[in-house]
Design a protein around this motif. Structure first.
Motif, PDB file in Angstrom:
ATOM      1  N   GLU A  59      -2.175  -0.579 -16.017  1.00  0.00           N
ATOM      2  CA  GLU A  59      -3.520  -0.262 -15.547  1.00  0.00           C
ATOM      3  C   GLU A  59      -3.747  -0.617 -14.140  1.00  0.00           C
ATOM      4  OE1 GLU A  59      -4.834   0.422 -20.183  1.00  0.00           O
ATOM      5  OE2 GLU A  59      -5.769  -1.227 -19.163  1.00  0.00           O
ATOM      6  N   ARG A  60      -3.583  -1.629 -14.128  1.00  0.00           N
ATOM      7  CA  ARG A  60      -3.827  -2.349 -12.743  1.00  0.00           C
ATOM      8  C   ARG A  60      -2.950  -1.828 -11.684  1.00  0.00           C
ATOM      9  NH1 ARG A  60      -3.403  -8.286 -13.886  1.00  0.00           N
ATOM     10  NH2 ARG A  60      -2.020  -7.616 -15.682  1.00  0.00           N
ATOM     11  N   ILE A  61      -1.750  -1.669 -11.847  1.00  0.00           N
ATOM     12  CA  ILE A  61      -0.932  -1.010 -10.888  1.00  0.00           C
ATOM     13  C   ILE A  61      -1.546   0.290 -10.390  1.00  0.00           C
ATOM     14  CG2 ILE A  61       1.483   0.012 -10.172  1.00  0.00           C
ATOM     15  CD1 ILE A  61       2.455  -2.325 -12.198  1.00  0.00           C
ATOM     16  N   ILE A  62      -1.805   1.211 -11.422  1.00  0.00           N
ATOM     17  CA  ILE A  62      -2.512   2.629 -11.104  1.00  0.00           C
ATOM     18  C   ILE A  62      -3.745   2.309 -10.103  1.00  0.00           C
ATOM     19  CG2 ILE A  62      -3.829   4.364 -12.015  1.00  0.00           C
ATOM     20  CD1 ILE A  62      -2.141   4.478 -14.375  1.00  0.00           C
ATOM     21  N   LEU A  63      -4.496   1.396 -10.558  1.00  0.00           N
ATOM     22  CA  LEU A  63      -5.857   1.041  -9.431  1.00  0.00           C
ATOM     23  C   LEU A  63      -5.341   0.722  -8.053  1.00  0.00           C
ATOM     24  CD1 LEU A  63      -8.909   1.166  -9.965  1.00  0.00           C
ATOM     25  CD2 LEU A  63      -8.579  -1.409 -10.203  1.00  0.00           C
ATOM     26  N   TYR A  64      -4.040  -0.171  -8.083  1.00  0.00           N
ATOM     27  CA  TYR A  64      -3.759  -0.616  -6.576  1.00  0.00           C
ATOM     28  C   TYR A  64      -3.037   0.414  -5.784  1.00  0.00           C
ATOM     29  CZ  TYR A  64      -4.951  -5.432  -7.296  1.00  0.00           C
ATOM     30  OH  TYR A  64      -5.705  -6.696  -7.587  1.00  0.00           O
ATOM     31  N   ILE A  65      -2.487   1.395  -6.663  1.00  0.00           N
ATOM     32  CA  ILE A  65      -1.723   2.803  -6.092  1.00  0.00           C
ATOM     33  C   ILE A  65      -2.726   3.564  -5.295  1.00  0.00           C
ATOM     34  CG2 ILE A  65      -0.432   4.742  -6.287  1.00  0.00           C
ATOM     35  CD1 ILE A  65       1.220   2.950  -8.472  1.00  0.00           C
ATOM     36  N   GLN A  66      -3.827   3.831  -6.404  1.00  0.00           N
ATOM     37  CA  GLN A  66      -4.726   4.607  -5.883  1.00  0.00           C
ATOM     38  C   GLN A  66      -5.680   4.101  -4.593  1.00  0.00           C
ATOM     39  OE1 GLN A  66      -8.205   5.278  -8.626  1.00  0.00           O
ATOM     40  NE2 GLN A  66      -8.427   7.277  -7.810  1.00  0.00           N
ATOM     41  N   ASN A  67      -5.919   2.635  -4.593  1.00  0.00           N
ATOM     42  CA  ASN A  67      -6.560   2.326  -3.471  1.00  0.00           C
ATOM     43  C   ASN A  67      -5.707   2.300  -2.378  1.00  0.00           C
ATOM     44  OD1 ASN A  67      -9.112   0.711  -2.385  1.00  0.00           O
ATOM     45  ND2 ASN A  67      -7.235  -0.924  -2.154  1.00  0.00           N
ATOM     46  N   PHE A  68      -4.408   2.161  -2.382  1.00  0.00           N
ATOM     47  CA  PHE A  68      -3.614   2.217  -1.413  1.00  0.00           C
ATOM     48  C   PHE A  68      -3.254   3.648  -0.746  1.00  0.00           C
ATOM     49  CE2 PHE A  68       0.803   2.516   0.801  1.00  0.00           C
ATOM     50  CZ  PHE A  68       0.790   1.328   1.611  1.00  0.00           C
ATOM     51  N   GLU A  69      -3.437   4.736  -1.631  1.00  0.00           N
ATOM     52  CA  GLU A  69      -3.390   5.853  -1.207  1.00  0.00           C
ATOM     53  C   GLU A  69      -4.738   6.437  -0.346  1.00  0.00           C
ATOM     54  OE1 GLU A  69      -0.593   8.391  -4.124  1.00  0.00           O
ATOM     55  OE2 GLU A  69      -2.600   8.027  -4.795  1.00  0.00           O
ATOM     56  N   LYS A  70      -5.752   5.876  -0.617  1.00  0.00           N
ATOM     57  CA  LYS A  70      -6.986   6.253   0.037  1.00  0.00           C
ATOM     58  C   LYS A  70      -6.991   5.860   1.711  1.00  0.00           C
ATOM     59  CE  LYS A  70     -10.148   5.660  -3.812  1.00  0.00           C
ATOM     60  NZ  LYS A  70     -11.192   4.550  -4.369  1.00  0.00           N
ATOM     61  N   GLN A  71      -6.093   5.030   1.852  1.00  0.00           N
ATOM     62  CA  GLN A  71      -6.007   4.434   3.123  1.00  0.00           C
ATOM     63  C   GLN A  71      -4.689   5.431   3.989  1.00  0.00           C
ATOM     64  OE1 GLN A  71      -5.813  -0.003   3.274  1.00  0.00           O
ATOM     65  NE2 GLN A  71      -6.032   0.466   0.914  1.00  0.00           N
ATOM     66  N   LEU A  72      -4.124   6.208   3.470  1.00  0.00           N
ATOM     67  CA  LEU A  72      -3.014   6.996   4.189  1.00  0.00           C
ATOM     68  C   LEU A  72      -3.551   8.233   4.675  1.00  0.00           C
ATOM     69  CD1 LEU A  72      -0.270   6.517   1.259  1.00  0.00           C
ATOM     70  CD2 LEU A  72      -0.417   5.072   3.380  1.00  0.00           C
ATOM     71  N   ASP A  73      -2.764   8.540   5.637  1.00  0.00           N
ATOM     72  CA  ASP A  73      -3.080   9.763   6.383  1.00  0.00           C
ATOM     73  C   ASP A  73      -2.300  11.070   5.731  1.00  0.00           C
ATOM     74  OD1 ASP A  73      -0.441   9.803   7.393  1.00  0.00           O
ATOM     75  OD2 ASP A  73      -0.972   8.868   9.249  1.00  0.00           O
ATOM     76  N   ASN A  74      -2.680  12.221   6.090  1.00  0.00           N
ATOM     77  CA  ASN A  74      -2.105  13.386   5.627  1.00  0.00           C
ATOM     78  C   ASN A  74      -0.358  13.484   5.723  1.00  0.00           C
ATOM     79  OD1 ASN A  74      -3.212  14.797   3.856  1.00  0.00           O
ATOM     80  ND2 ASN A  74      -3.447  16.612   5.056  1.00  0.00           N
ATOM     81  N   ASP A  75       0.427  12.566   6.434  1.00  0.00           N
ATOM     82  CA  ASP A  75       1.746  12.773   6.945  1.00  0.00           C
ATOM     83  C   ASP A  75       2.529  11.532   5.998  1.00  0.00           C
ATOM     84  OD1 ASP A  75       1.538  14.662   8.609  1.00  0.00           O
ATOM     85  OD2 ASP A  75       1.027  13.240  10.211  1.00  0.00           O
ATOM     86  N   HIS A  76       1.785  10.613   5.024  1.00  0.00           N
ATOM     87  CA  HIS A  76       2.155   9.736   4.295  1.00  0.00           C
ATOM     88  C   HIS A  76       1.931   9.714   2.743  1.00  0.00           C
ATOM     89  CE1 HIS A  76       2.705   8.346   8.441  1.00  0.00           C
ATOM     90  NE2 HIS A  76       3.888   7.536   7.728  1.00  0.00           N
ATOM     91  N   GLU A  77       2.760   9.277   1.902  1.00  0.00           N
ATOM     92  CA  GLU A  77       2.342   9.083   0.385  1.00  0.00           C
ATOM     93  C   GLU A  77       2.850   7.744   0.166  1.00  0.00           C
ATOM     94  OE1 GLU A  77       3.899  12.775  -0.549  1.00  0.00           O
ATOM     95  OE2 GLU A  77       5.960  12.009  -1.049  1.00  0.00           O
ATOM     96  N   VAL A  78       2.651   7.242  -1.007  1.00  0.00           N
ATOM     97  CA  VAL A  78       3.042   5.955  -1.352  1.00  0.00           C
ATOM     98  C   VAL A  78       4.282   5.946  -1.981  1.00  0.00           C
ATOM     99  CG1 VAL A  78       2.066   5.998  -3.824  1.00  0.00           C
ATOM    100  CG2 VAL A  78       2.337   3.878  -2.913  1.00  0.00           C
ATOM    101  N   GLY A  79       5.031   4.691  -1.172  1.00  0.00           N
ATOM    102  CA  GLY A  79       6.201   4.272  -1.725  1.00  0.00           C
ATOM    103  C   GLY A  79       6.157   3.001  -2.179  1.00  0.00           C
ATOM    104  N   LEU A  80       7.507   2.658  -2.831  1.00  0.00           N
ATOM    105  CA  LEU A  80       7.499   1.518  -3.591  1.00  0.00           C
ATOM    106  C   LEU A  80       8.718   0.617  -3.064  1.00  0.00           C
ATOM    107  CD1 LEU A  80       6.616   0.123  -6.599  1.00  0.00           C
ATOM    108  CD2 LEU A  80       8.899   1.164  -7.016  1.00  0.00           C
ATOM    109  N   GLY A  81       8.433  -0.700  -2.737  1.00  0.00           N
ATOM    110  CA  GLY A  81       9.708  -1.569  -2.394  1.00  0.00           C
ATOM    111  C   GLY A  81       9.639  -2.743  -3.308  1.00  0.00           C
TER     112      GLY A  81
END
Length: 159
Positions: A59-81
């Motif tokens: 549940e907390r990872i979802i929240l962090y992913i969503q917050n991270f995506e809010k900061q991305l432009d239209n040419d990027h999506e979230v990746g995981l390392g």
């Protein structure tokens, strides 16, 4: 003269308030979006002692992913390392958990191969990365917003 009312909590309320989720973030940029400043979804205001470590991490990872995506432009999506691993970057296409202690990420690696990472919650080290969207894709896929809808439901997110 105004009357001041004193509130006295019962011992059960004190105990419950002590186990409710807390978060805090500080950034060099005062305008950086913080998870701690957003309204938490229903699933995250429940006491964590009612959840398995896997569900709580999920549940907390979802929240962090969503917050991270809010900061991305239209040419990027979230990746995981992953810290300390040779996995490279995985474009996240799904997230899940298996009680009591397993988190799993579904996606595609940099070479385009279908990838699934299975991780014990005690080994949780995830780096969210702005990953270029696929060139044939008109819009980036926003997995965080899709995952977050489950956190707003009245029933358990495992359903």
């Amino acid at each position: 003269m105004t009357e001041t009312k004193m509130q006295i909590d019962t011992s059960a309320e004190v105990l419950e308030n002590d186990i409710l989720p807390k978060t805090r973030e500080v950034h060099t940029d005062p305008d950086a979006p913080c998870v701690s400043e957003t309204a938490l979804p229903k699933a995250l205001v429940e006491p964590s002692n009612k959840k398995s470590p896997a569900q709580w991490a999920y549940e907390r990872i979802i929240l962090y992913i969503q917050n991270f995506e809010k900061q991305l432009d239209n040419d990027h999506e979230v990746g995981l390392g992953l810290a300390g691993g040779n996995t490279g970057v995985i474009r996240i296409e799904g997230l899940g958990y298996y009680d009591p202690d397993i988190i799993t990420y579904y996606g595609v690696n940099e070479a385009g191969a279908k990838t699934q990472l299975i991780q014990h919650v005690s080994q949780l080290n995830v780096s969210l990365i702005a990953s270029p969207k696929h060139i044939d894709q008109p819009e980036p896929k926003r997995i965080g917003f899709r995952l977050a809808t489950a956190l707003e439901r009245d029933e358990d997110v495992t359903a």
